[in-house]
Each structure stands twice: as structure tokens, then as C-alpha cells.
Design a protein around this motif. Sequence first.
Motif, PDB file in Angstrom:
ATOM      1  N   CYS A  55       0.855  -1.196   0.000  1.00  0.00           N
ATOM      2  CA  CYS A  55       0.000   0.000   0.000  1.00  0.00           C
ATOM      3  C   CYS A  55       0.879   1.230   0.000  1.00  0.00           C
ATOM      4  O   CYS A  55       0.718   2.137  -0.813  1.00  0.00           O
ATOM      5  CB  CYS A  55      -0.861   0.010   1.262  1.00  0.00           C
ATOM      6  SG  CYS A  55      -2.074  -1.303   1.324  1.00  0.00           S
ATOM      7  N   HIS A  72       8.627  -5.772  -5.698  1.00  0.00           N
ATOM      8  CA  HIS A  72       8.544  -5.947  -4.255  1.00  0.00           C
ATOM      9  C   HIS A  72       9.924  -6.054  -3.591  1.00  0.00           C
ATOM     10  O   HIS A  72      10.683  -6.980  -3.870  1.00  0.00           O
ATOM     11  CB  HIS A  72       7.727  -7.207  -3.978  1.00  0.00           C
ATOM     12  CG  HIS A  72       7.172  -7.295  -2.586  1.00  0.00           C
ATOM     13  ND1 HIS A  72       7.070  -6.218  -1.736  1.00  0.00           N
ATOM     14  CD2 HIS A  72       6.659  -8.361  -1.897  1.00  0.00           C
ATOM     15  CE1 HIS A  72       6.526  -6.614  -0.587  1.00  0.00           C
ATOM     16  NE2 HIS A  72       6.270  -7.909  -0.664  1.00  0.00           N
ATOM     17  N   GLY A  96       7.690  -0.407   2.793  1.00  0.00           N
ATOM     18  CA  GLY A  96       6.881  -0.812   3.937  1.00  0.00           C
ATOM     19  C   GLY A  96       7.655  -1.775   4.822  1.00  0.00           C
ATOM     20  O   GLY A  96       8.793  -2.133   4.518  1.00  0.00           O
ATOM     21  N   GLY A  98       6.971  -4.865   5.272  1.00  0.00           N
ATOM     22  CA  GLY A  98       7.153  -6.122   4.552  1.00  0.00           C
ATOM     23  C   GLY A  98       8.126  -5.933   3.405  1.00  0.00           C
ATOM     24  O   GLY A  98       9.077  -6.678   3.229  1.00  0.00           O
ATOM     25  N   ASP A  99       7.915  -4.888   2.659  1.00  0.00           N
ATOM     26  CA  ASP A  99       8.729  -4.591   1.487  1.00  0.00           C
ATOM     27  C   ASP A  99      10.197  -4.371   1.866  1.00  0.00           C
ATOM     28  O   ASP A  99      11.103  -4.934   1.244  1.00  0.00           O
ATOM     29  CB  ASP A  99       8.158  -3.315   0.844  1.00  0.00           C
ATOM     30  CG  ASP A  99       8.746  -3.007  -0.520  1.00  0.00           C
ATOM     31  OD1 ASP A  99       8.446  -3.755  -1.463  1.00  0.00           O
ATOM     32  OD2 ASP A  99       9.497  -2.027  -0.626  1.00  0.00           O
ATOM     33  N   ILE A 103      11.054  -9.118   2.191  1.00  0.00           N
ATOM     34  CA  ILE A 103      11.600  -9.493   0.878  1.00  0.00           C
ATOM     35  C   ILE A 103      12.799  -8.626   0.501  1.00  0.00           C
ATOM     36  O   ILE A 103      13.725  -9.077  -0.173  1.00  0.00           O
ATOM     37  CB  ILE A 103      10.481  -9.424  -0.196  1.00  0.00           C
ATOM     38  CG1 ILE A 103      10.943 -10.042  -1.514  1.00  0.00           C
ATOM     39  CG2 ILE A 103       9.986  -8.009  -0.403  1.00  0.00           C
ATOM     40  CD1 ILE A 103       9.814 -10.303  -2.489  1.00  0.00           C
ATOM     41  N   ASN A 125       3.554  -0.367   9.462  1.00  0.00           N
ATOM     42  CA  ASN A 125       2.217  -0.564  10.047  1.00  0.00           C
ATOM     43  C   ASN A 125       2.111  -1.931  10.699  1.00  0.00           C
ATOM     44  O   ASN A 125       1.050  -2.380  11.068  1.00  0.00           O
ATOM     45  CB  ASN A 125       1.115  -0.349   8.995  1.00  0.00           C
ATOM     46  CG  ASN A 125       1.345  -1.201   7.756  1.00  0.00           C
ATOM     47  OD1 ASN A 125       2.190  -2.108   7.783  1.00  0.00           O
ATOM     48  ND2 ASN A 125       0.605  -0.928   6.696  1.00  0.00           N
ATOM     49  N   TYR A 128       1.082  -6.692   6.676  1.00  0.00           N
ATOM     50  CA  TYR A 128       1.042  -6.617   5.217  1.00  0.00           C
ATOM     51  C   TYR A 128      -0.319  -6.062   4.830  1.00  0.00           C
ATOM     52  O   TYR A 128      -1.315  -6.776   4.884  1.00  0.00           O
ATOM     53  CB  TYR A 128       1.191  -8.019   4.604  1.00  0.00           C
ATOM     54  CG  TYR A 128       2.585  -8.606   4.637  1.00  0.00           C
ATOM     55  CD1 TYR A 128       3.639  -7.936   5.246  1.00  0.00           C
ATOM     56  CD2 TYR A 128       2.848  -9.829   4.030  1.00  0.00           C
ATOM     57  CE1 TYR A 128       4.923  -8.481   5.252  1.00  0.00           C
ATOM     58  CE2 TYR A 128       4.119 -10.386   4.033  1.00  0.00           C
ATOM     59  CZ  TYR A 128       5.156  -9.703   4.655  1.00  0.00           C
ATOM     60  OH  TYR A 128       6.401 -10.237   4.662  1.00  0.00           O
ATOM     61  N   GLY A 129      -0.343  -4.793   4.476  1.00  0.00           N
ATOM     62  CA  GLY A 129      -1.620  -4.170   4.139  1.00  0.00           C
ATOM     63  C   GLY A 129      -2.157  -4.644   2.799  1.00  0.00           C
ATOM     64  O   GLY A 129      -3.260  -5.178   2.707  1.00  0.00           O
ATOM     65  N   LEU A 130      -1.361  -4.497   1.777  1.00  0.00           N
ATOM     66  CA  LEU A 130      -1.845  -4.739   0.415  1.00  0.00           C
ATOM     67  C   LEU A 130      -2.358  -6.163   0.213  1.00  0.00           C
ATOM     68  O   LEU A 130      -3.321  -6.386  -0.500  1.00  0.00           O
ATOM     69  CB  LEU A 130      -0.733  -4.443  -0.598  1.00  0.00           C
ATOM     70  CG  LEU A 130      -1.193  -4.411  -2.052  1.00  0.00           C
ATOM     71  CD1 LEU A 130      -2.057  -3.182  -2.314  1.00  0.00           C
ATOM     72  CD2 LEU A 130      -0.007  -4.395  -2.999  1.00  0.00           C
ATOM     73  N   THR A 131      -1.710  -7.134   0.859  1.00  0.00           N
ATOM     74  CA  THR A 131      -2.136  -8.516   0.655  1.00  0.00           C
ATOM     75  C   THR A 131      -3.172  -8.946   1.695  1.00  0.00           C
ATOM     76  O   THR A 131      -3.397 -10.117   1.914  1.00  0.00           O
ATOM     77  CB  THR A 131      -0.934  -9.468   0.675  1.00  0.00           C
ATOM     78  OG1 THR A 131      -0.109  -9.141   1.796  1.00  0.00           O
ATOM     79  CG2 THR A 131      -0.114  -9.338  -0.593  1.00  0.00           C
TER      80      THR A 131
ATOM     81  N   GLU B 336      12.099 -11.429 -12.482  1.00  0.00           N
ATOM     82  CA  GLU B 336      11.010 -10.513 -12.137  1.00  0.00           C
ATOM     83  C   GLU B 336      11.342  -9.089 -12.579  1.00  0.00           C
ATOM     84  O   GLU B 336      10.500  -8.387 -13.155  1.00  0.00           O
ATOM     85  CB  GLU B 336      10.728 -10.547 -10.633  1.00  0.00           C
ATOM     86  CG  GLU B 336       9.473  -9.768 -10.259  1.00  0.00           C
ATOM     87  CD  GLU B 336       9.353  -9.496  -8.762  1.00  0.00           C
ATOM     88  OE1 GLU B 336      10.306  -9.773  -8.014  1.00  0.00           O
ATOM     89  OE2 GLU B 336       8.305  -8.976  -8.343  1.00  0.00           O
TER      90      GLU B 336
HETATM   91  C1  TPP Z   1       7.488 -11.005  -5.556  1.00  0.00           C
HETATM   92  C2  TPP Z   1       6.245 -10.632  -4.849  1.00  0.00           C
HETATM   93  N1  TPP Z   1       5.835 -11.396  -3.821  1.00  0.00           N
HETATM   94  C3  TPP Z   1       4.704 -11.083  -3.173  1.00  0.00           C
HETATM   95  C4  TPP Z   1       3.964 -10.003  -3.548  1.00  0.00           C
HETATM   96  C5  TPP Z   1       2.700  -9.701  -2.817  1.00  0.00           C
HETATM   97  N2  TPP Z   1       2.827  -8.555  -1.914  1.00  0.00           N
HETATM   98  C6  TPP Z   1       2.541  -7.329  -2.335  1.00  0.00           C
HETATM   99  S1  TPP Z   1       2.722  -6.172  -1.139  1.00  0.00           S
HETATM  100  C7  TPP Z   1       3.143  -7.348  -0.007  1.00  0.00           C
HETATM  101  C8  TPP Z   1       3.411  -6.976   1.407  1.00  0.00           C
HETATM  102  C9  TPP Z   1       3.426  -5.532   1.628  1.00  0.00           C
HETATM  103  O1  TPP Z   1       3.616  -5.254   2.945  1.00  0.00           O
HETATM  104  P1  TPP Z   1       4.281  -3.919   3.372  1.00  0.00           P
HETATM  105  O2  TPP Z   1       5.574  -3.747   2.719  1.00  0.00           O
HETATM  106  O3  TPP Z   1       4.289  -3.899   4.845  1.00  0.00           O
HETATM  107  O4  TPP Z   1       3.362  -2.788   2.743  1.00  0.00           O
HETATM  108  P2  TPP Z   1       1.951  -2.244   3.225  1.00  0.00           P
HETATM  109  O5  TPP Z   1       0.974  -2.778   2.247  1.00  0.00           O
HETATM  110  O6  TPP Z   1       1.716  -2.738   4.592  1.00  0.00           O
HETATM  111  O7  TPP Z   1       2.107  -0.786   3.137  1.00  0.00           O
HETATM  112  C10 TPP Z   1       3.161  -8.598  -0.589  1.00  0.00           C
HETATM  113  C11 TPP Z   1       3.507  -9.814   0.141  1.00  0.00           C
HETATM  114  C12 TPP Z   1       4.435  -9.245  -4.629  1.00  0.00           C
HETATM  115  N3  TPP Z   1       3.805  -8.170  -5.079  1.00  0.00           N
HETATM  116  N4  TPP Z   1       5.566  -9.589  -5.245  1.00  0.00           N
END
Ligand code: TPP
Lengths: 335, 657
Positions: A55, A72, A96, A98-99, A103, A125, A128-131, B336
Motif C-alpha cells: 500500500c 517488491h 513498507g 514487509g517490502d 523481501i 504498520n 502486510y496491508g496490500l495482501t 522478475e
Molecule cells: C514477488 C512478490 N511477492 C509477493 C507479492 C505480494 N505482496 C505485495 S505487497 C506485499 C506486502 C506488503 O507489505 P508492506 O511492505 O508492509 O506494505 P503495506 O501494504 O503494509 O504498506 C506482498 C507480500 C508481490 N507483489 N511480489
Amino acid sequence: MTQLPILTAKDFASDQDIRWCPGCGDYAILNQVKKVLAKIGARRENTVFVAGIGCSSRFPYYMSSYGLHSIHGRAPAFATGVKIANPDLDVWVITGDGDGLSIGGNHLMHILRRNVNVNILLFNNRIYGLTKGQYSPTSETGKKSPSTPMGSIDLPLTPLSIALAAEASFVARCIDVDKNLGEVLERAAAHRGSSFVEIYQDCNVFNHFAFKHASDKDTKEDNIIRLKNGKPLIYGKDRDKGIRLSGDYKLEKVVIGKDCQEDDLIFHDESDEKLAFMLSRMSYPEFPEPMGVYYDVKDDCYEDLLTQQVADAIEQRGEGSIEKLLNSGDTFEVK
Amino acid sequence: MGTGTKQEAGVKPTSEIKSAVVRFAGDSGDGMQLAGAQFTSTSAVIGNDIATLPDYPAEIRAPVGTVAGVSGFQINFSSESIYTPGDKVNALIAMNPAAFKAHIDDVDVGGIVLVNESEFGKMNLKKAGYPEGYNPLDDEEMNQRFQLFKVPISRLNTEALAESGLGNKDVNRCKNMYALGMVYWLYDRPLDTTINQIDSYFGKKKKMPEVAAANIAALKSGFYFGETAELFPVQYHVAKAAIKPGKYRKITGNEAVAMGLVTAAKLAGKDVCYCSYPITPASNVLHALAGMRNFGVKTFQAEDEIAAVCAAIGASYTGQLGVTGTSGPGLALKSEAIGLAVMTEMPLVVVNVQRGGPATGLPTKTEQSDLLQAMYGRNGECPVVIIAAQSPGDCFDSAIEASRIAMQHRVPVILMTDGYLGNGSEPWPIPDHTKFEKIKVEHATDPETYQPYARDENLVRPWALPGTPGLEHRIGGLEKQHITGNVNYEPDNHQLMVEVRQKKIDRLAKLIPEIEPYGDPEGELLVLGWGGTYGSIYTAVGNARKEGKKVSGLHLRHINPMPTNLGEVLKRFKRVLIPELNLGQLRMLIRGKYLADARGLNKVQGRPFLVEEIEQAIDLMLQGKYGDREYLRPHNGLVRVEDQDYDFTSIDGRSQS
Ligand SMILES: Cc1ncc(C[n+]2csc(CCOP(=O)(O)OP(=O)(O)O)c2C)c(N)n1
Ligand code: SF4
Ligand SMILES: [Mg+2]
């Protein structure tokens, strides 16, 4: 030369509809960033927002500057390439929890140690908001989420400790809805090198009030310390509490006037790496959480050193000539 | 190949030969790559045509004396044009029993085998895995089969350097030069090229004149030993090749890629940003470019291959030539991000120096098994341009072509080379730099007309650089709206955008040259190849044609898109044979695209094709012996229809009848 127009915060908004949930903490951050850019006199054409996925990482679409919504976790790597190739651009990395820490943890660590001159805003936050709400590397142990119905069993990590361990030269923390966000962002922008800013961000859909202790108007002053360089670590609504270093080198909460005097408290020193690390280990509810600039030191930037190497090589060996290059190595004449 | 022996009183006879294949083999620490490289330089400088094949172990320090630790360097040098490092070895230099064991099977019957007898003690024989009490040097069969020359090289070298003032270890390190000196004598080569290089490396660069002196002394002693000892009955002479007059240099594929990238960037008025993560056999490209900072080259050793490709895309985004280089496992990690470059239509060159796979596979050996990964190894409909280099020198032109297409068409281009091309070398006619065509690249500047995803007649979108006022825009991996580039998820728009990305690649075919076979334009059999197999296929086709066979050859540089007339060319031949160092990846593309009944010769043994392997496959194709088999594989240099079935349960995988 013609005078460049003065830009306002509004001028930094793009024409795209913002797709964050109503009430999301991301809005507050977006507004602050736009204000700060206007205030520091940033140019739209010279500013690049690079984001990963999440997000928070949608951020570049809502700015009227250049923007790269990448893949990501890899925003720091794209940003490094941008800065290597054109050091004159002002680059902001949006990521983020998670980002940036899951990963993309590897890239975050390396951009910090290289001290590439970018501003990294990590929207934490703790989810993982977006997922749609899975637990993240900063979620507290025991977090119930769609992927952890019985509670998560891994220990969360602390973004600021990671940043410091990765040799970051500027480390700060703030809260999406707090007045200090603007100041910290300005400081981050002014710092030459990687500036790492963790922003407590409320995901009101999947992790509402994760940072209530730090954002609730009535209670927050008892739960956070506002860091000021050279000033003692004092906190509390009545500014009657402080942090002291105990005899066995541990931090302890004290009441000023009762347990000790102001002079006995720790005085914040933004150039003290060990102190910054100790502060980063303070977490609610055992301790109030420090907000503001933890650490800020001068260090060489990767892209400057690289540019210098190119200049040195040209000075020492002369500007490269393709003709000479082709004729180098083991050459021989066939008659 | 002997063409006459002349004899004079008091002088050893010289035998004039057209070409020879020499292989230096020893322990990884024995300096065989260096000896081979020196022999190559000398042969190039005196005007032979050359082709080389370095072959080194994956482990830097495999246990000393074991077969796993053997490092080899093969060179084919000739007075005629040659295109491969040679099939059978005419002279093997084996510095220890393991090297002997690993390579003896490749030596031609009657070939020269020069062994370092000092190292053939009990211990080393055991380490090499020979049975107790057996020494191959005493084996009658070996002595009959080969001209076995047993020379205590280690001891002679130590004696020669007794006065050098160096310690034992350093003295021993010079034995490769002693051996090289002997081989120089055997093939009647001058010492000056090597002496000069030793001098400038150890003497001038490393400031170790005593080491330089010792190496030179060892080299000379070896040479004089060859001359005075009653060892070799004849000295061989390979005359200069009738190569076109002009200035040449010895070049490896990896060097050529580096030089090509720098040249392309200069032709486009840009700088190279080469972002990479070390991986065999691609690392040398990074090393070479890191030494070219004075060309404005910025190299970035990233934390991994993903970061490397992302940084390269970031560099392209700002308007430089973003390049990343890797080998198969790294290409997998980059998928990717390459997809992002396809979506954002960003210039990007990905150099893939292929090696044996899958997984870590055979890190130091060559293979062509990443073709389908390059073609399809990404999520979504994700077409990229693929270009394959066909010889070490051709890597230069291919790198320029890849860079040109990437920059002018804003697409990722995967440049396929391989371990054999990357490390192999050949004499390369130095091109006239004034004749290079400029690479015209335009950047958007006009805010009035700018639309991020508007397209020109080649379907190319504008390249707008951050820093340009009025062109601020946002791009990313989410689907783009046609023309505006805004995020868009509408069904029709996605269909349109997927197809426009594909069309953009397809249309490029019109801008690349049509191809014509070598040999006759039509006939019984077309041998189709791509990449590093060019030399072997070209030679085999040439040999077959000399025997009157109706065979032609065709080698693809552009694999995606393919030349527009390829389908038509295929139809002119009754049969199509595709030799590849994989299990048939181009064959699958050709069959799928052109419905051609192409058959394969498929080898995955970590080594290039032998010419004779392809010759045999050509014969089997012409005789209609393939039957229903889609492909055949060589075994020990033999391609036999009756020898194709594995017994996967037996210990050597071959049926025991
Ligand atoms: C290679 C890959 N794996 C998984 C995803 C799915 N994905 C998109 S955003 C996300 C997590 C995001 O979490 P965060 O970074 O905390 O961002 P927030 O939405 O909380 O702002 C995941 C697992 C993706 N887009 N690409
Ligand atoms: S899911 Fe959470 S983080 Fe994402 S936009 Fe909605 S509130 Fe914000
Ligand atoms: Mg999050």
C-alpha cells in the motif's frame, strides 16, 4: 536567469485518485512529504520517488514528480542505480515493513552501508496491508492474522536497530500523525547520505491502533520521548520523567526530582552510535519509545566516491579512447 | 598433419605441419592457464590462426593431485583458418598423474604426451586414483599408443633455478614456464613474447624482478633442454596462416563483451553502468569493465543478482546504458525485474554467459541450456530481444547490437554467450573505429506533446529522463493505460498492451537483416545452430561439403525475433539438423514456430562439440538413419544410432549387453 516559480505543497500532488483506505495513515505522511518538499524548495523535475510494492509503495503515483513503482522489496536497488547514473537527482525511497524488511531486507541493509544519498521512508504498520493483513516482520509475537490463526511464533525485528547495524548514517523515527514528522523529514532531506526514517503508520483496516500508545493524544507523551540533540531524555505529560544509565550500563526510567536530577539523565548525542543503538532497543510498554533523530553523522556517499574514481581515472589515464582500447592487449600485425 | 620433413646435418629435423592441438594440463596450482595463455599469445603473434579452450575446475582449491583439481588449457593453432579449439589432442603436457588420467583419452593415437615424471611417485598416483602398483608410464599399451616423453620437469626446473635466490616454493612455481619452454622448442616458437610479458608483469607491475628473472630462466632452460636433450626426434613447424593482413589482437569473449558495451555507449553518447554480482563464467566482464573507469564506466558490484539488474534498470531510467551480466542461476534471479523492464519499456542489456545447469550445475563448463529461460523464463507475456554471439570476437559486435537495440527500442535485450566463448580466445582483426555507426538515441523534451506511452512507427515509447522539466511522470509494474501510461486494469486495455509489447518485438524483425545459409542456398540438409557452436558446425559443414555432400549451414544471431525469411530458408532443405549443447531448446522453438521436422544433436557434457561429432550426425541425417529419433547424443566422440539408450539403473547409465 528567470526566477523559478515557488512551489506549494499542492503543486506536488499528481492528478491521480488516491486509492488508500479512508483513514489510512499513509494520507498524513503524503501530506507532510508534499509540505516538506515545498518548504525545502525541491524541484518536481529533479525529484524521483522510488517505491517497492505494498500500500505504502503506491506513494509515487500520488506525487507530481518523477516516480518509479518498482517490484517488491527492490526499491533501494533501483534507487542506487538511479543515483549512480545521475547523482544530481533527489531520490526518495518509499517502502513498507514487509517490502523493506522482509523481501527487501538485503537491499535495505546494503543501501545503508553504502550510504547512497537517498531518503528512505519505511512505513511501518506492522502488517502486510496490500495482501490483506498477514503478519509482518515487525508484528508482535503472537499476532493473529489470516496466515497465523494461532498467533505468530517469530520474534519481530526493530527497524532502527537493523539500520544502525547496517552502518546507516542517519536514523530517525516518527509517527504518521505527529507534528514532528515534518521536522524529521526536513532533516532527512538535508542529510547527505542514506537517511533512514521509520514512520509508525496506522493501517486502520488490518492493524488499527498498532501504535495507539504513541499516537493517542491523551497518553502518548507518557509513552514517547522527543529526542533533542544535546538535551536530556525527558518525557511525560508533565515532563517529570527521564531516562538514566544505571551503574550496570542499563537504561532505567526515573522520576526527576525524586530519583535524580536532570543532570543525571542521559543527554542525547546524535553522533553517538552506541547511544543510538541503546535507544533503538527501547520499546513500549517497558520503555517510552524515542521519536526524532537518533543518529546523524557525516560520511562519504557511494555515488560521490564512484564519480570521483571516474574523475581520477580520467585524470590519471586520460579520457578513454575507443581506438586505444581496441588496440590494447596482445596485438600483432599480419603482413 | 605432416607435410614433409627436412633434415640437415647436426640439426634436428623439422617437420612442417599445418596445425596442431596442444593441451596443457596440471593441478589447479600448476599455472596451466598461464602457460596456455602464453602459448596462445606467442602463436597469435607469429601469425597462426588460433582457437582456445580453457577448462578449469569449479573448486579453486580442489584437493591437490586429484582428478577433480585438474586444470587444462587447449589450443589449436594452424596455418589455415580454424574455427574450433580442435577435437583430438596432438600433444598433451601432463604435469601430474591426475592430469594424465583426466586427459589421456583425448590424445590422438600416436600423439605426443609429455609428462612431468618427477610427480609420478606413489603418493600422486594414488591421489589420481590409480590402483596400487600401477604406473601408466610403465604401461606397455600407453607406450605403444602414444609417444610418451618422460621428463623430470620439477627436478630439472629446481636445478635450473638453484642460483635464483628464491625459496623452494617460488622456484617450484616456475615449472610451468619450464614446461612451456620445452613446448616452445617442440613447436619451434620464439620466446620473446612470453619474456616480454613476464618482464612487464612480474618485473614492472609487481616489482618482483627476481621472480621475473626466475620465470624467464625456467622458460629458457626448458627451451634449451628441448634443443639439446636427445628427447624429441623432430621439431614441428606450423607456418603463418594466410589471414588477411592487418592488425589483430587476441581476444576472449568476455573481453569483447566489455569492449563492445563501452564502444556502444560511446557511439550513443552515453556511459555504461554495469551492475553485476560475481558469478563464473561472467565475472571477467565485470573485472574488465571495472578497469575502464576512464571511459566513464561505472561498475557496481551489487549485493545479489536481483539488486544488480534493478540498479541497471535504475541507471537506464536516468538515461545511461544500464547493463547487467550474469550466468544461468543469476538470470533466474533477475526474471522478475526483467519483467519490470518489459512493462516499463526500459532499455536494458542482460549479458548471460551460460554455464552447465540446472542449479549450480557445472559452474566452469560451457552449455547452451538457458535459451528457453531467456525466451520464456518470466511471469506473464514477457517478450524480450535475444541475441547470441557466435565466436569470442563476435561478442564485440553482438554487444554493440544488443546495446543499440536496447537503447533505440527501449526493450530488455538478453545477450547470450557461454563459458566457451567467454573464456575462449581467437585472433580478432581490430576494427576501424572510425567506421562504426553512431547509435542515435533521442530523449523526449517537449512537455506539450509528451505522453509516456505514446508510440512511434516502431511502437517505441519516448525515453523521458528525470531532470527534464515538464515531463514528470510515474511508471511501474502495474499495467499501463495505452498512451497515457496511467495505471489501468481494463480488460481491453490489457489485451491491447500485451499485444503491443509483443508486436514491438516482432516488428524488430523487419529491421534486422535476412539470413542466407553458407554453402548452397538449398539442398538435402541444413545444419542450423546458434551461439558458441558456430565454429564446430561451420567446420563440420565445410568438411562435409568438401566430400561432396549436399549440406549447408545457417547460424542464428537473432533468436528473438528471428529473421523474417527463416521459415522460407528452412523449406528449401529436405532435412534440418540442429546441434545444440542442451536437450533441444532451439529445436523446440523452430518446431513450434515453423512446424519443421528438425532433429537434434544434443550434447550436455560441459564441453563444446567436436567437429567429428557433428560430421557423424550430418552423415546419419543424410542417410536417413535418425528414424523417429528427435535427437541423438554423442558418446566418447561417437554418434551412433544403436548407442542411444541409457540404462538408468546401471552404474554407468549405459546398458550392459
Ligand atoms: C514477488 C512478490 N511477492 C509477493 C507479492 C505480494 N505482496 C505485495 S505487497 C506485499 C506486502 C506488503 O507489505 P508492506 O511492505 O508492509 O506494505 P503495506 O501494504 O503494509 O504498506 C506482498 C507480500 C508481490 N507483489 N511480489
Ligand atoms: S490496507 Fe491498511 S495500509 Fe493499506 S491502504 Fe488500507 S489502511 Fe492503508
Ligand atoms: Mg506494512
